[in-house]
Design a protein around this motif. Structure first.
Motif, PDB file in Angstrom:
ATOM      1  N   LEU A   1      47.040  53.293  17.446  1.00 56.26           N
ATOM      2  CA  LEU A   1      45.983  52.572  18.154  1.00 56.26           C
ATOM      3  C   LEU A   1      45.063  53.550  18.862  1.00 56.26           C
ATOM      4  CD1 LEU A   1      48.111  49.758  19.844  1.00 56.26           C
ATOM      5  CD2 LEU A   1      46.904  49.661  17.661  1.00 56.26           C
ATOM      6  N   PRO A   2      43.817  53.139  19.138  1.00 56.58           N
ATOM      7  CA  PRO A   2      42.991  53.945  20.026  1.00 56.58           C
ATOM      8  C   PRO A   2      43.595  53.918  21.423  1.00 56.58           C
ATOM      9  CG  PRO A   2      41.962  51.823  19.630  1.00 56.58           C
ATOM     10  CD  PRO A   2      43.146  51.900  18.726  1.00 56.58           C
ATOM     11  N   PRO A   3      43.189  54.823  22.313  1.00 55.86           N
ATOM     12  CA  PRO A   3      43.726  54.778  23.679  1.00 55.86           C
ATOM     13  C   PRO A   3      43.492  53.412  24.318  1.00 55.86           C
ATOM     14  CG  PRO A   3      42.489  56.797  23.316  1.00 55.86           C
ATOM     15  CD  PRO A   3      42.242  55.934  22.117  1.00 55.86           C
TER      16      PRO A   3
ATOM     17  N   VAL B   1      48.313  43.618  15.031  1.00 56.57           N
ATOM     18  CA  VAL B   1      48.082  43.949  16.437  1.00 56.57           C
ATOM     19  C   VAL B   1      46.737  43.405  16.894  1.00 56.57           C
ATOM     20  CG1 VAL B   1      47.840  45.806  18.123  1.00 56.57           C
ATOM     21  CG2 VAL B   1      49.468  46.043  16.238  1.00 56.57           C
ATOM     22  N   GLY B   2      46.764  42.731  18.031  1.00 57.56           N
ATOM     23  CA  GLY B   2      45.552  42.326  18.732  1.00 57.56           C
ATOM     24  C   GLY B   2      45.608  42.922  20.125  1.00 57.56           C
ATOM     25  N   ALA B   3      44.606  43.745  20.472  1.00 52.30           N
ATOM     26  CA  ALA B   3      44.659  44.444  21.763  1.00 52.30           C
ATOM     27  C   ALA B   3      43.250  44.793  22.231  1.00 52.30           C
ATOM     28  CB  ALA B   3      45.493  45.726  21.632  1.00 52.30           C
TER      29      ALA B   3
ATOM     30  N   ALA C   1      38.748  47.620  13.471  1.00 53.45           N
ATOM     31  CA  ALA C   1      39.846  48.407  12.933  1.00 53.45           C
ATOM     32  C   ALA C   1      40.377  49.354  13.991  1.00 53.45           C
ATOM     33  CB  ALA C   1      39.386  49.189  11.700  1.00 53.45           C
ATOM     34  N   ALA C   2      41.671  49.610  13.956  1.00 56.24           N
ATOM     35  CA  ALA C   2      42.280  50.498  14.953  1.00 56.24           C
ATOM     36  C   ALA C   2      41.774  51.931  14.796  1.00 56.24           C
ATOM     37  CB  ALA C   2      43.800  50.463  14.839  1.00 56.24           C
ATOM     38  N   VAL C   3      41.585  52.366  13.569  1.00 58.18           N
ATOM     39  CA  VAL C   3      41.081  53.705  13.291  1.00 58.18           C
ATOM     40  C   VAL C   3      39.845  53.558  12.425  1.00 58.18           C
ATOM     41  CG1 VAL C   3      41.552  55.957  12.271  1.00 58.18           C
ATOM     42  CG2 VAL C   3      43.387  54.702  13.405  1.00 58.18           C
TER      43      VAL C   3
ATOM     44  N   THR D   1      42.906  45.712  29.906  1.00 61.22           N
ATOM     45  CA  THR D   1      43.363  46.676  28.911  1.00 61.22           C
ATOM     46  C   THR D   1      42.219  46.870  27.936  1.00 61.22           C
ATOM     47  OG1 THR D   1      45.625  45.841  29.121  1.00 61.22           O
ATOM     48  CG2 THR D   1      45.140  47.237  27.230  1.00 61.22           C
ATOM     49  N   THR D   2      41.654  48.076  27.909  1.00 61.81           N
ATOM     50  CA  THR D   2      40.438  48.303  27.146  1.00 61.81           C
ATOM     51  C   THR D   2      40.536  49.543  26.269  1.00 61.81           C
ATOM     52  OG1 THR D   2      39.526  49.478  29.066  1.00 61.81           O
ATOM     53  CG2 THR D   2      38.895  47.182  28.811  1.00 61.81           C
ATOM     54  N   THR D   3      39.768  49.528  25.188  1.00 58.71           N
ATOM     55  CA  THR D   3      39.600  50.692  24.325  1.00 58.71           C
ATOM     56  C   THR D   3      38.403  51.494  24.832  1.00 58.71           C
ATOM     57  OG1 THR D   3      38.070  49.606  22.808  1.00 58.71           O
ATOM     58  CG2 THR D   3      40.442  49.322  22.385  1.00 58.71           C
TER      59      THR D   3
END
Length: 367
Positions: A209-211, A331-333, A364-366, A314-316
């Motif tokens: 995941l990204p940070p 994953v949902g975040a 997308a996560a990446v 909670t953030t990217t």
């Protein structure tokens, strides 16, 4: 115990995913570590902005779907979930012009008012420049939405288990995951993780995941001076060229929360925290600045009546959501700060990924 899908995390997004999965005939169990209606995460509280002031196509598409699904959920459960009191956006006019152009392209109703016109219409608020008003926006009845999502999901066969922490997730194969709790073990074809501030801890390296930065945010409710005033929801961006805004931390959002007052808060600038070690105490400097904001920009409230609220963000790094699959894990975040309005559409996306679909590349996560 065998089940098609286990959802880990019973806030708004997990509940919406369970609803959408159950709607499609999938057997689903939702596991939430805390009791129902807890105030420890990001989904509690009575209201959220239903804000359609976006210029990005991906978000506008999700918003259109969310509005449709909010209405379907309301009809399915007999619950009013949206109060379309409109949204007043002000502060960064150049950005608002971009939003207005995107709205015009998609046929979304919005229009500009002068500061004088807006001040006359909403006498509890102050304005310096043009205001973009979006009539089809307003607020979501967040607490009622959580109840409605569970009711709708359970009516279609989903099972919600509260006070049930997940102790381990073990990927057994392309279509098999073991989920371990203190009470039971579940073998599922897919596991959807929507654990908010606990996403990293729950996944424990199972997904790239990204940070995800977790902060403790501290909005507040202020008592209105005149109960007869009209209050839209609002977003206010600071003007970087105006020295009068030198105390600003970030954009300010707000709305009327019936029975509690006018909610206002800085966007995503609270202290970084461990969700299991929060103080729940407001950071004094930020609270002082928020009270000053209310004094200067919300003449319709009593600034001295601030009642702080504590929640997690909670953030990217980009503030974009993560909606992605990692083998049998979904994953949902990273929804905090602007995610709640999208809840039912996010649930649909997560359900689609669990069924082999993909989300928009933006999520997308990446990348």
């Amino acid at each position: 115990m065998n089940v098609d899908v286990v959802v880990v995390g019973g806030g708004a997004m997990g509940s919406a995913a369970a609803w959408q999965l159950a709607r499609g005939g999938t057997s689903v169990v939702l596991l939430e570590q805390f009791e129902e209606g807890h105030k420890i995460g990001a989904s509690h509280g009575a209201t959220r902005n239903f804000n359609t002031a976006y210029a990005e196509a991906d978000y506008l598409e999700l918003l259109a779907e969310s509005r449709k699904l909010w209405d379907e959920l309301a009809e399915e459960t007999g619950t009013q979930l949206l109060d379309l009191v409109g949204l007043a956006n002000h502060g960064n006019v150049a950005k608002l012009r971009t939003v207005r152009e995107a709205h015009q392209e998609r046929g979304i109703e919005s229009y500009f008012l002068s500061a004088a016109e807006a001040g006359e219409r909403w006498q509890g608020m102050a304005f310096r420049g043009d205001v973009l008003f979006v009539p089809g926006s307003g607020r979501v009845r967040a607490a009622e939405a959580l109840i409605a999502l569970r009711k709708a999901a359970e009516a279609r066969g989903a099972r919600f288990e509260y006070s049930t922490p997940v102790r381990a997730i073990r990927v057994l194969g392309a279509d098999a995951v073991l989920v371990v709790t203190d009470q039971a073990e579940y073998t599922a074809r897919r596991v959807v993780v929507t654990a908010g501030a606990w996403a990293g801890k729950v996944l424990d390296g199972l997904a790239t995941l990204p940070p995800l930065v977790v902060t403790q945010e501290q909005p507040a409710h202020f008592t209105p001076l005149d109960g007869s005033l009209d209050w839209p929801s609002f977003n206010h961006n600071p003007d970087p060229d105006d020295p009068r805004d030198d105390y600003w931390y970030s954009p300010v959002y707000g709305m009327l929360t019936p029975g509690e007052g006018i909610k206002a808060g800085w966007h995503g600038v609270g202290p970084v925290t461990d969700p299991d070690a929060r103080t729940f105490e407001p950071e004094p400097r930020q609270l002082e600045a928020l009270v000053r904001y209310a004094r200067e920009w919300l003449p319709g409230v009593d600034p001295a009546t601030a009642v702080p609220i504590s929640c997690t963000y909670t953030t990217t790094p980009t503030e974009d959501f993560v909606l992605d699959g990692f083998g049998p894990l979904v994953v949902g975040a990273g929804f905090s700060g602007h995610g709640f309005k999208f809840t039912p559409a996010i649930g649909r996306v997560l359900a689609d990924i669990a069924d082999g679909g993909v989300a928009a590349p933006r999520f997308a996560a990446v990348r």
